[in-house]
Design a protein around this motif. Sequence first.
Motif, short mmCIF file in Angstrom:
data_model
loop_
_atom_site.label_atom_id
_atom_site.label_comp_id
_atom_site.label_asym_id
_atom_site.label_seq_id
_atom_site.Cartn_x
_atom_site.Cartn_y
_atom_site.Cartn_z
N LYS A 262 0.83 -1.20 0.00
CA LYS A 262 0.00 0.00 0.00
C LYS A 262 0.86 1.25 0.00
N GLN A 263 0.32 2.29 -0.63
CA GLN A 263 0.90 3.62 -0.54
C GLN A 263 -0.18 4.52 0.01
N CYS A 264 0.13 5.21 1.10
CA CYS A 264 -0.88 6.04 1.76
C CYS A 264 -0.38 7.48 1.86
N GLN A 265 -1.35 8.40 1.87
CA GLN A 265 -1.01 9.81 1.98
C GLN A 265 -2.10 10.52 2.76
N ILE A 266 -1.67 11.44 3.62
CA ILE A 266 -2.60 12.32 4.34
C ILE A 266 -2.23 13.74 3.94
N ILE A 267 -3.18 14.46 3.41
CA ILE A 267 -2.93 15.83 2.97
C ILE A 267 -3.72 16.79 3.85
N HIS A 268 -3.01 17.64 4.56
CA HIS A 268 -3.60 18.72 5.36
C HIS A 268 -4.73 18.23 6.27
N GLY A 269 -4.52 17.16 7.02
CA GLY A 269 -5.48 16.70 8.01
C GLY A 269 -6.70 15.98 7.46
N ARG A 270 -6.75 15.75 6.16
CA ARG A 270 -7.87 15.01 5.59
C ARG A 270 -7.72 13.53 5.93
N ASN A 271 -8.70 12.74 5.55
CA ASN A 271 -8.63 11.31 5.75
C ASN A 271 -7.48 10.71 4.94
N ARG A 272 -6.91 9.65 5.49
CA ARG A 272 -5.81 8.98 4.80
C ARG A 272 -6.35 8.28 3.56
N VAL A 273 -5.65 8.46 2.44
CA VAL A 273 -6.02 7.83 1.19
C VAL A 273 -4.94 6.80 0.86
N CYS A 274 -5.36 5.55 0.67
CA CYS A 274 -4.42 4.48 0.38
C CYS A 274 -4.77 3.84 -0.96
N VAL A 275 -3.75 3.53 -1.72
CA VAL A 275 -3.93 2.83 -2.99
C VAL A 275 -2.92 1.69 -3.07
N SER A 276 -3.26 0.70 -3.85
CA SER A 276 -2.31 -0.38 -4.13
C SER A 276 -1.39 0.09 -5.24
N PRO A 277 -0.09 0.05 -5.01
CA PRO A 277 0.84 0.59 -6.00
C PRO A 277 1.09 -0.40 -7.14
#
Length: 152
Positions: A29-44
């Motif tokens: 998984k690759q996950c990112q949190i931008i400016h306090g939003r919910n974490r978004v994860c995708v399969s790379p």
Amino acid sequence: IYSPYVIPVCFTTCSCALHIGALTVGLVKQCQIIHGRNRVCVSPSLPPEWITTLFFIILGIISLSITCGLLVISQWWREATKYARWIAFMGMVLFCMAALIFPVGFYINQVGGQPYKLPNNTVVGSSYVLFVLSIFFTIVGLLFAGKVCLPG
């Protein structure tokens, strides 16, 4: 205290291994949190080096699990320790190969490095350090088990 915004990471594009709002790059998984939003994860879409690494890690876990089973069976069937030793050795080799092959994939865009060289602003996180330490302890454990289990 657990916070969903503090993520232990393998690679961080910031200066610390635990960071709020970080990009995490992993094998599954690759996950990112931008400016306090919910974490978004995708399969790379993994490079071939990381697919090979994932394959070696899975095979290593399977071989060490079989080794544990054989060591339990060896209480009743002494011959099982010989097989357990070789399967554990194979697991150690698989983990070492994974540790050697994984850094070759640092060239992908998300990491932005070169094989075996991370960019200057990237830090190795606790997951990778624990992975390398586990290989070290596997080798030490096998050497100890070889000394203890060898006949005579």
